[in-house]
Write a protein that holds these residues in place. Structure first.
Motif, PDB file in Angstrom:
ATOM      1  N   TRP A   1       0.832  -1.206   0.000  1.00 44.38           N
ATOM      2  CA  TRP A   1       0.000   0.000   0.000  1.00 44.38           C
ATOM      3  C   TRP A   1       0.869   1.260   0.000  1.00 44.38           C
ATOM      4  N   GLN A   2       1.929   1.271   0.760  1.00 41.21           N
ATOM      5  CA  GLN A   2       2.794   2.450   0.777  1.00 41.21           C
ATOM      6  C   GLN A   2       3.392   2.713  -0.601  1.00 41.21           C
ATOM      7  N   ARG A   3       3.750   1.633  -1.297  1.00 35.93           N
ATOM      8  CA  ARG A   3       4.292   1.784  -2.656  1.00 35.93           C
ATOM      9  C   ARG A   3       3.228   2.337  -3.598  1.00 35.93           C
ATOM     10  N   ARG A   4       2.014   1.786  -3.537  1.00 31.63           N
ATOM     11  CA  ARG A   4       0.941   2.239  -4.438  1.00 31.63           C
ATOM     12  C   ARG A   4       0.499   3.658  -4.095  1.00 31.63           C
ATOM     13  N   LYS A   5       0.444   3.967  -2.821  1.00 32.78           N
ATOM     14  CA  LYS A   5       0.074   5.315  -2.389  1.00 32.78           C
ATOM     15  C   LYS A   5       1.084   6.344  -2.899  1.00 32.78           C
ATOM     16  N   ALA A   6       2.373   6.024  -2.793  1.00 33.99           N
ATOM     17  CA  ALA A   6       3.414   6.933  -3.271  1.00 33.99           C
ATOM     18  C   ALA A   6       3.320   7.119  -4.783  1.00 33.99           C
ATOM     19  N   ASP A   7       3.022   6.045  -5.493  1.00 33.05           N
ATOM     20  CA  ASP A   7       2.893   6.121  -6.943  1.00 33.05           C
ATOM     21  C   ASP A   7       1.719   7.015  -7.328  1.00 33.05           C
ATOM     22  N   ILE A   8       0.585   6.872  -6.641  1.00 29.67           N
ATOM     23  CA  ILE A   8      -0.587   7.710  -6.898  1.00 29.67           C
ATOM     24  C   ILE A   8      -0.250   9.170  -6.646  1.00 29.67           C
ATOM     25  N   GLU A   9       0.394   9.456  -5.529  1.00 33.43           N
ATOM     26  CA  GLU A   9       0.691  10.850  -5.187  1.00 33.43           C
ATOM     27  C   GLU A   9       1.707  11.460  -6.151  1.00 33.43           C
ATOM     28  N   ASN A  10       2.668  10.669  -6.601  1.00 33.81           N
ATOM     29  CA  ASN A  10       3.636  11.181  -7.580  1.00 33.81           C
ATOM     30  C   ASN A  10       2.943  11.554  -8.886  1.00 33.81           C
ATOM     31  N   LYS A  11       2.032  10.703  -9.332  1.00 29.57           N
ATOM     32  CA  LYS A  11       1.324  10.975 -10.586  1.00 29.57           C
ATOM     33  C   LYS A  11       0.448  12.216 -10.463  1.00 29.57           C
ATOM     34  N   ILE A  12      -0.258  12.341  -9.342  1.00 31.02           N
ATOM     35  CA  ILE A  12      -1.122  13.509  -9.148  1.00 31.02           C
ATOM     36  C   ILE A  12      -0.291  14.788  -9.108  1.00 31.02           C
ATOM     37  N   ALA A  13       0.804  14.762  -8.349  1.00 25.65           N
ATOM     38  CA  ALA A  13       1.636  15.960  -8.203  1.00 25.65           C
ATOM     39  C   ALA A  13       2.199  16.413  -9.541  1.00 25.65           C
ATOM     40  N   VAL A  14       2.727  15.481 -10.324  1.00 22.89           N
ATOM     41  CA  VAL A  14       3.308  15.828 -11.625  1.00 22.89           C
ATOM     42  C   VAL A  14       2.239  16.350 -12.568  1.00 22.89           C
ATOM     43  N   HIS A  15       1.082  15.683 -12.580  1.00 22.04           N
ATOM     44  CA  HIS A  15       0.023  16.058 -13.517  1.00 22.04           C
ATOM     45  C   HIS A  15      -0.484  17.454 -13.241  1.00 22.04           C
ATOM     46  N   PHE A  16      -0.759  17.784 -11.991  1.00 22.63           N
ATOM     47  CA  PHE A  16      -1.391  19.066 -11.708  1.00 22.63           C
ATOM     48  C   PHE A  16      -0.414  20.223 -11.649  1.00 22.63           C
ATOM     49  N   LYS A  17       0.872  19.934 -11.513  1.00 23.07           N
ATOM     50  CA  LYS A  17       1.859  20.996 -11.677  1.00 23.07           C
ATOM     51  C   LYS A  17       1.927  21.441 -13.126  1.00 23.07           C
ATOM     52  N   ALA A  18       1.647  20.515 -14.042  1.00 25.02           N
ATOM     53  CA  ALA A  18       1.754  20.812 -15.469  1.00 25.02           C
ATOM     54  C   ALA A  18       0.461  21.369 -16.048  1.00 25.02           C
ATOM     55  N   THR A  19      -0.567  21.486 -15.219  1.00 22.26           N
ATOM     56  CA  THR A  19      -1.869  21.912 -15.709  1.00 22.26           C
ATOM     57  C   THR A  19      -2.082  23.390 -15.411  1.00 22.26           C
ATOM     58  N   GLN A  20      -2.699  24.095 -16.347  1.00 19.86           N
ATOM     59  CA  GLN A  20      -3.019  25.488 -16.093  1.00 19.86           C
ATOM     60  C   GLN A  20      -3.999  25.575 -14.924  1.00 19.86           C
ATOM     61  N   PRO A  21      -3.917  26.626 -14.100  1.00 18.55           N
ATOM     62  CA  PRO A  21      -4.724  26.686 -12.877  1.00 18.55           C
ATOM     63  C   PRO A  21      -6.225  26.558 -13.108  1.00 18.55           C
ATOM     64  N   PHE A  22      -6.714  27.066 -14.237  1.00 19.02           N
ATOM     65  CA  PHE A  22      -8.171  27.084 -14.431  1.00 19.02           C
ATOM     66  C   PHE A  22      -8.685  25.912 -15.249  1.00 19.02           C
ATOM     67  N   SER A  23      -7.787  25.089 -15.817  1.00 26.49           N
ATOM     68  CA  SER A  23      -8.226  24.295 -16.957  1.00 26.49           C
ATOM     69  C   SER A  23      -8.829  22.947 -16.635  1.00 26.49           C
ATOM     70  N   GLU A  24      -8.397  22.298 -15.537  1.00 24.95           N
ATOM     71  CA  GLU A  24      -8.881  20.937 -15.348  1.00 24.95           C
ATOM     72  C   GLU A  24      -9.181  20.656 -13.886  1.00 24.95           C
ATOM     73  N   PRO A  25     -10.456  20.488 -13.528  1.00 23.03           N
ATOM     74  CA  PRO A  25     -10.777  20.169 -12.134  1.00 23.03           C
ATOM     75  C   PRO A  25     -10.261  18.793 -11.775  1.00 23.03           C
ATOM     76  N   ILE A  26      -9.808  18.654 -10.545  1.00 18.55           N
ATOM     77  CA  ILE A  26      -9.249  17.382 -10.101  1.00 18.55           C
ATOM     78  C   ILE A  26     -10.284  16.265 -10.184  1.00 18.55           C
ATOM     79  N   SER A  27     -11.569  16.632 -10.147  1.00 19.06           N
ATOM     80  CA  SER A  27     -12.629  15.619 -10.203  1.00 19.06           C
ATOM     81  C   SER A  27     -12.577  14.825 -11.495  1.00 19.06           C
ATOM     82  N   GLU A  28     -12.084  15.425 -12.570  1.00 23.07           N
ATOM     83  CA  GLU A  28     -11.939  14.693 -13.818  1.00 23.07           C
ATOM     84  C   GLU A  28     -10.498  14.233 -14.022  1.00 23.07           C
ATOM     85  N   GLY A  29      -9.562  15.100 -13.673  1.00 26.40           N
ATOM     86  CA  GLY A  29      -8.174  14.851 -14.025  1.00 26.40           C
ATOM     87  C   GLY A  29      -7.554  13.633 -13.379  1.00 26.40           C
TER      88      GLY A  29
END
Length: 457
Positions: free
Chosen positions: A35-63
């Motif tokens: 679980w710790q491995r999968r949790k870290a993988d999820i958080e890494n993907k979320i962090a990278v994705h939303f840093k690259a997204t424009q602030p207004f463009s994609e709500p986390i509910s979809e992204g």
């Protein structure tokens, strides 16, 4: 950026024992290290994705669903983990879809654990078929529904059984073969329409932000047929001196203009912190809860983080400017494309039945595209059912379960459900007295309307 310790934020501890109990049970099917491995993988993907997204463009509910499509059950369990253990990182929009399911599992926990083969089903989901969470959870909910109706229920091992149904249910002299089919959350057409909407808004977002403008746009033609600069070309001059009221009305679009209530937002922020990409932020900007309409918003703000890390822990202390854009489309072509039928699900299910037992099909779908789409979908479903031939099977019933999750600023979730019961026979007795999978029967409204025909909560 300012960072505040978790202890300084007054976040209430989540204490629903039903949800916590069922979540812990699911978590017991994997090791803490896994679980710790999968949790870290999820958080890494979320962090990278939303840093690259424009602030207004994609709500986390979809992204996030698009980012974490390979471990969907991991993402769902992560949502629950955050709600229970790190509430400052909880994601409200997606959580409102998942928490009610685990609430139901917890309410009927002993029944759930006694379903034949349920532990193998959960193990397969968590360890082997991680991307199939929606389908597997729907099967488990279906099996639990039949158990709640007094049946002895078991999952059938598809590898050993060959061509057979998902579930077998027995009561007295009755034996029912049950097949489950789950539609995807959102149609490909809706995703394409959302992408197009975001592109259109991007061309005017700077002007909207500078002037704190709120637009309500109703398209009468498919967005895919319009240029990306459609809103810019149409509104550029009008937005220089914006006035309240209907600013455009023609065969392609109606547009209503108002202004974000910046005084109310600043007043709220004087005494409250607001999480970025949250129901509270959206309702403050949009001046009402956001449901069933595409909503794009943006802010110029001061931010801070709660606790360690950079994953979904961004909060807002001050907003100087804000804009919001509601979008919907009533073009008949768009409504028809979003109103997905159950024809494919029913025909695939019928191929799994043998001729020995009475057969039932459960179809599950979410109703995120609004009442106009659901009315069209209902028409399609009725037409499909009327054309089904049951000559080569013992198909007796089809249960269509429609689910709707709402996110609200002061509630973890509001969940609604409608069940359409269909039979090719005139006067049969249905095998289920209780038919709602998630919503407790005593909470169902007395008006007997489909939930998309009721006022929004």
């Amino acid at each position: 950026m300012l960072r505040i310790p978790i202890k300084e934020l007054d976040v209430p501890q989540y204490d629903d024992d039903h949800v916590i109990r069922s979540w812990k049970w699911f978590m017991s099917f994997m090791s803490k290290k896994d679980w710790q491995r999968r949790k870290a993988d999820i958080e890494n993907k979320i962090a990278v994705h939303f840093k690259a997204t424009q602030p207004f463009s994609e709500p986390i509910s979809e992204g996030t669903l698009l980012v974490e499509k390979n471990d969907v059950i991991g993402w769902y369990l992560y949502l629950l983990d955050m709600l229970i253990n790190e509430p400052h990182k909880y994601e409200y929009f997606q959580g409102s879809r998942i928490v009610p399911i685990f609430k139901r599992f917890g309410l009927d926990f002993e029944l759930l654990k006694n379903i034949g083969g349920v532990e193998k089903k959960i193990k397969d989901l968590i360890n082997k078929r991680k991307s199939e969470a929606d389908a597997f959870l729907f099967e488990i909910m279906t099996a639990l529904l039949w158990a709640r109706n007094g049946y002895q229920v078991a999952f059938l091992d598809e590898k050993k059984a060959g061509k057979t149904s998902d579930i077998i249910a027995k009561r007295d002299e009755e034996t029912w073969s049950i097949e489950c089919k789950r539609q995807s959350k959102t149609s490909d057409y809706t995703y394409r329409e959302n992408t197009k909407r975001q592109k259109m808004v991007s061309y005017i977002s700077k002007t909207l932000l500078e002037r704190n403008i709120l637009l309500d746009i109703e398209f009468h033609v498919e967005l895919e047929n319009l240029p990306d600069t459609f809103l810019k070309d149409l509104l550029e001059e009008k937005l220089k001196r914006p006035v309240t009221g209907k600013i455009v009305s023609n065969t392609k679009v109606d547009i209503e203009l108002s202004f974000v209530d910046m005084f109310k937002i600043k007043e709220h922020l004087e005494n409250n912190s607001v999480k970025d990409y949250s129901p509270m932020l959206h309702s403050l900007i949009g001046k009402k809860p956001i449901d069933n309409k595409g909503f794009t918003c943006g802010i110029a703000a001061d931010y801070f983080r709660i606790g360690e890390g950079d994953v979904n822990n961004l909060y807002i202390s001050y907003i100087s400017n804000a804009f919001g854009v509601y979008c919907s489309c009533d073009a008949k072509e768009a409504l028809w494309a979003k109103a997905r039928d159950i024809k494919n699900q029913v025909h695939k299910a019928m191929q799994q039945f043998n001729s020995q037992n009475n057969a039932v099909i459960h179809v599950g779908m979410e109703t995120f595209d609004g009442p106009q789409v659901e009315k069209k979908r209902f028409d399609k479903i009725k037409s499909t059912i009327a054309q089904i031939s049951t000559e080569n099977t013992n198909l007796k019933w089809i249960f269509c379960s429609f689910f709707q999750a709402y996110s609200r600023p002061h509630e973890y979730y509001i969940f609604d459900e409608t069940v359409s019961t269909i039979s090719p026979y005139l006067t049969p007795k249905p095998p289920l007295d209780t038919r709602l999978m998630i919503v407790p029967e005593d909470e169902n409204t007395e008006d007997d309307l489909n939930h998309w025909d009721r006022p929004l909560p």
